[in-house]
Design an enzyme around this catalytic site. Structure first.
Site, PDB file in Angstrom:
ATOM      1  N   PRO A  92      33.331  58.828 -58.734  1.00 59.48           N
ATOM      2  CA  PRO A  92      32.708  59.698 -59.739  1.00 59.48           C
ATOM      3  C   PRO A  92      31.736  58.919 -60.608  1.00 59.48           C
ATOM      4  CG  PRO A  92      34.880  59.016 -60.499  1.00 59.48           C
ATOM      5  CD  PRO A  92      34.635  58.294 -59.195  1.00 59.48           C
ATOM      6  N   ILE A 129      16.110  55.046 -54.885  1.00 60.48           N
ATOM      7  CA  ILE A 129      15.203  55.696 -55.842  1.00 60.48           C
ATOM      8  C   ILE A 129      15.440  55.101 -57.227  1.00 60.48           C
ATOM      9  CG2 ILE A 129      14.633  57.912 -56.941  1.00 60.48           C
ATOM     10  CD1 ILE A 129      15.249  59.215 -54.171  1.00 60.48           C
ATOM     11  N   LYS A 187      24.978  66.636 -58.667  1.00 61.66           N
ATOM     12  CA  LYS A 187      25.824  65.673 -57.954  1.00 61.66           C
ATOM     13  C   LYS A 187      26.725  64.988 -58.976  1.00 61.66           C
ATOM     14  CE  LYS A 187      25.536  61.284 -55.473  1.00 61.66           C
ATOM     15  NZ  LYS A 187      24.680  60.215 -54.952  1.00 61.66           N
TER      16      LYS A 187
HETATM   17  P1  FAD Z   1       7.521  56.208 -47.727  1.00 65.50           P
HETATM   18  O1  FAD Z   1       8.164  57.500 -48.042  1.00 65.50           O
HETATM   19  O2  FAD Z   1       7.628  55.732 -46.317  1.00 65.50           O
HETATM   20  O3  FAD Z   1       5.996  56.328 -48.120  1.00 65.50           O
HETATM   21  C1  FAD Z   1       5.048  55.416 -47.671  1.00 65.50           C
HETATM   22  C2  FAD Z   1       3.671  55.926 -48.010  1.00 65.50           C
HETATM   23  O4  FAD Z   1       2.725  54.957 -47.675  1.00 65.50           O
HETATM   24  C3  FAD Z   1       3.277  57.203 -47.295  1.00 65.50           C
HETATM   25  O5  FAD Z   1       2.597  58.068 -48.177  1.00 65.50           O
HETATM   26  C4  FAD Z   1       2.332  56.705 -46.218  1.00 65.50           C
HETATM   27  O6  FAD Z   1       1.406  57.678 -45.838  1.00 65.50           O
HETATM   28  C5  FAD Z   1       1.676  55.568 -46.971  1.00 65.50           C
HETATM   29  N1  FAD Z   1       1.038  54.566 -46.103  1.00 65.50           N
HETATM   30  C6  FAD Z   1       1.624  53.668 -45.294  1.00 65.50           C
HETATM   31  N2  FAD Z   1       0.693  52.920 -44.664  1.00 65.50           N
HETATM   32  C7  FAD Z   1      -0.500  53.366 -45.112  1.00 65.50           C
HETATM   33  C8  FAD Z   1      -1.848  53.006 -44.842  1.00 65.50           C
HETATM   34  N3  FAD Z   1      -2.180  52.063 -43.948  1.00 65.50           N
HETATM   35  N4  FAD Z   1      -2.830  53.683 -45.492  1.00 65.50           N
HETATM   36  C9  FAD Z   1      -2.548  54.652 -46.391  1.00 65.50           C
HETATM   37  N5  FAD Z   1      -1.302  55.018 -46.679  1.00 65.50           N
HETATM   38  C10 FAD Z   1      -0.285  54.392 -46.042  1.00 65.50           C
HETATM   39  N6  FAD Z   1      17.155  56.611 -51.384  1.00 65.50           N
HETATM   40  C11 FAD Z   1      17.908  57.208 -52.325  1.00 65.50           C
HETATM   41  O7  FAD Z   1      17.759  56.892 -53.512  1.00 65.50           O
HETATM   42  N7  FAD Z   1      18.833  58.131 -51.979  1.00 65.50           N
HETATM   43  C12 FAD Z   1      19.100  58.462 -50.689  1.00 65.50           C
HETATM   44  O8  FAD Z   1      19.916  59.319 -50.420  1.00 65.50           O
HETATM   45  C13 FAD Z   1      18.375  57.787 -49.678  1.00 65.50           C
HETATM   46  N8  FAD Z   1      18.575  58.021 -48.356  1.00 65.50           N
HETATM   47  C14 FAD Z   1      17.894  57.318 -47.418  1.00 65.50           C
HETATM   48  C15 FAD Z   1      18.221  57.456 -46.061  1.00 65.50           C
HETATM   49  C16 FAD Z   1      17.571  56.677 -45.104  1.00 65.50           C
HETATM   50  C17 FAD Z   1      17.959  56.790 -43.666  1.00 65.50           C
HETATM   51  C18 FAD Z   1      16.530  55.800 -45.489  1.00 65.50           C
HETATM   52  C19 FAD Z   1      15.781  55.006 -44.464  1.00 65.50           C
HETATM   53  C20 FAD Z   1      16.196  55.687 -46.824  1.00 65.50           C
HETATM   54  C21 FAD Z   1      16.887  56.404 -47.792  1.00 65.50           C
HETATM   55  N9  FAD Z   1      16.602  56.247 -49.141  1.00 65.50           N
HETATM   56  C22 FAD Z   1      17.374  56.870 -50.085  1.00 65.50           C
HETATM   57  C23 FAD Z   1      15.467  55.449 -49.565  1.00 65.50           C
HETATM   58  C24 FAD Z   1      14.306  56.403 -49.930  1.00 65.50           C
HETATM   59  O9  FAD Z   1      14.015  57.227 -48.835  1.00 65.50           O
HETATM   60  C25 FAD Z   1      13.077  55.613 -50.330  1.00 65.50           C
HETATM   61  O10 FAD Z   1      13.398  54.649 -51.287  1.00 65.50           O
HETATM   62  C26 FAD Z   1      12.033  56.540 -50.926  1.00 65.50           C
HETATM   63  O11 FAD Z   1      11.798  57.636 -50.108  1.00 65.50           O
HETATM   64  C27 FAD Z   1      10.757  55.785 -51.179  1.00 65.50           C
HETATM   65  O12 FAD Z   1      10.055  55.572 -50.005  1.00 65.50           O
HETATM   66  P2  FAD Z   1       8.609  54.946 -50.130  1.00 65.50           P
HETATM   67  O13 FAD Z   1       7.812  55.820 -51.018  1.00 65.50           O
HETATM   68  O14 FAD Z   1       8.758  53.532 -50.478  1.00 65.50           O
HETATM   69  O15 FAD Z   1       8.068  54.993 -48.629  1.00 65.50           O
END
Ligand code: FAD
Length: 502
Positions: free
Chosen positions: A95, A339, A77
């Protein structure tokens, strides 16, 4: 607490596995790390576009680039192409590297502004190597000119890759749903979490990576939320994956729609698409039609709705709990920053690691840094919405007419008058980024820096022509993006250098 020996991470999405892998890599067996994730709950499953510092994170983990790209079906990218943001029919490129050549006193855009007055017709974009490379669908070159780049990757693949690394380095993974959290009766520190199976997992430091649920930081510790939805109106997304119809391009596309915007992230094996929109202006049916009518390839998944709130947790670290990822706050993915925020907070935590016990001074410093970092990014994202001349929908009119934070107002005023822009403190986005978006969306400064007048018209025209010619040479010198990826993967298999370098 005497000595911190056990870290418990709740959540196994991108945030959880990034934290687990980085802690294990840094501290090795001196610290025990256990990660709990629930297959039944799953992850958010999006988050596939990054910015260049991700390469530092991969370096920390000693991930070979080819192995990484293979594991995550990744592509390169060079930036983001924005369409329809300033006005319908517009397009510009943000960019990852400066335009043209800089002088210390004035950035290249000052020279471009004056050249424009003297008849230069080329857009600022045409003076960026990364932009021209991206639009020509090329990557790497034989001249050895380094492009600044990030990656697109399959989010599930990245978490899987990190999990493999983390487990090899001793991280223990426990599958199960956390149903209860136990706190110390006086301090309120978290002592353990209990799984549905009845198992109790104790630790001294807890990292909340539970996604939007914010199981520990909010549901347990009630840290509070600072809401930014009056500035960033979108609160919904629909995500869908499609088949590739052509070789992947080395950039993300962001196309503004009548409400919100649509992303397109090309991977080696498929394309990630989605629409970010505001439910006050568009219902889910219309959002689905908008997204599905504007896809290039055949959908391979059903559109998946995601709800979110824009804002930040008032304290990302409180007591013995640090929140990372979606549990800590959310800014929509317009500039692919989530991220990166995870990565920075992990590095920050490692630097301040409370091995000898948790100190309030440590917590305060951590939270202060996180607060200013995310606020700068917030302003940069609001900028994209606010600086528009679109008259085709009430949504864009509202974005243009809304009040904006004073910090952003100051930046816009300064730039409008003088073309000057400053990067502040630990701000992520540099002058290059601000300039690309402001000029790209039609905000042209009233004047340029006086140092430019030391160059006469003929020399200025020659300089502009030289920059363009130099870029054209470098761009024509390199392979297509997908050829470069293939060469890199093949070279890794046979342990050779690829023909061109990035
Ligand atoms: P999640 O992926 O939701 O993981 C949560 C974890 O917690 C899972 O493993 C789940 O099983 C666990 N969990 C929850 N509750 C419990 C429980 N009670 N017991 C046990 N386990 C539990 N970021 C970028 O940098 N670039 C992008 O292009 C980008 N696009 C995005 C587009 C959208 C529409 C959205 C909403 C977000 C985007 N993001 C992007 C943000 C990115 O997706 C997140 O920052 C990243 O995926 C981290 O997510 P997370 O690990 O915090 O949460």
């Amino acid at each position: 607490m005497d000595k911190l020996e056990k870290v418990v991470i709740v959540g196994g999405g991108t945030a959880g596995w990034m934290a687990a892998a980085a802690l294990a890599k840094t501290f090795g067996p001196t610290i025990n790390v256990e990660l709990i994730e629930s297959d039944a709950i799953g992850t958010v499953g999006v988050g596939e576009a990054t910015i260049p510092p991700i390469r530092n994170f991969n370096l920390l983990l000693e991930l070979d680039e080819a192995d990484f790209l293979r594991a995550v079906n990744g592509t390169f990218k060079l930036g983001i192409e924005f369409e329809n943001w300033g006005e319908l029919g517009d397009r510009y490129f943000h960019p990852f590297a400066p335009h043209g050549i800089d002088t210390w006193a004035a950035q290249f855009h000052h020279y471009w502004l004056r050249a424009r007055q003297a008849g230069e017709s080329a857009a600022l974009d045409d003076f960026s190597m990364e932009t021209c490379m991206a639009r020509a669908n090329r990557f790497g070159n034989k001249s050895g000119r380094a492009a600044n780049y990030a990656y697109h990757f399959d989010a599930t693949g990245y978490a899987r890759l990190l999990r493999g690394l983390a487990e090899k380095m001793g991280v223990v993974r426990s599958e199960g749903k956390v149903i209860d959290v136990e706190q110390h009766s006086e301090s309120g520190f978290i002592e353990s979490v209990r799984l549905e199976s009845g198992r109790r997992i104790t630790g001294e430091l807890f990292i909340d990576c539970s996604g939007f649920r914010a199981l520990l930081i909010e549901q347990t510790l009630g840290t509070g939320w600072e809401d930014w939805s009056h500035w960033l109106r979108s609160d919904r997304a629909l995500a869908v994956q499609t088949e590739s119809t052509r070789p992947p391009v080395p950039y993300t596309r962001s196309t503004a729609r009548s409400c919100g915007w649509q992303w397109k992230i090309p991977l080696q094996h498929r394309v990630g698409n989605g629409l970010v929109y505001c439910s006050d202006f568009m219902d889910e049916d219309r959002a689905a039609r908008t997204l599905m009518d504007n896809l290039e390839g055949r959908p391979i998944t059903d559109p998946r709705p995601i709800r979110f709130k824009t804002g930040r947790r008032r304290q990302q670290w409180t007591k013995n709990c640090v929140s990372l990822g979606l549990s800590s706050g959310f800014l929509e993915p317009l500039e692919s920053t989530s991220i990166h925020l995870i990565q920075n907070s992990i590095i920050r935590l490692i630097k301040m690691f409370p091995r000898a016990g948790i100190e309030q001074a440590n917590i305060d410093q951590f939270n202060r840094e996180v607060e200013s970092e995310i606020e700068y990014i917030r302003d940069f994202i609001i900028l994209h919405y606010h600086v528009n001349q679109r008259t085709d929908s009430p949504y864009w009119t509202e974005c243009r007419e809304m009040d904006i934070p004073d910090s952003l107002r100051h930046k816009i005023d300064l730039f409008s008058r003088s073309g000057v822009i400053f990067r502040e403190n630990n701000e992520l986005f540099s002058e290059v980024s601000w300039t690309a978006v402001m000029i790209g969306q039609g905000l042209l400064p009233a004047s340029y820096h006086p140092v430019v007048d030391r160059v006469d018209d003929a020399n200025l025209a020659a300089m502009m022509a030289r920059v363009k010619a130099d870029i054209a040479h470098v761009v024509s010198d390199g392979p297509s993006h997908d050829t470069y990826i293939q060469q890199l993967l093949d070279a890794r298999r046979s342990n050779q250098q690829p023909a061109a370098s990035a």
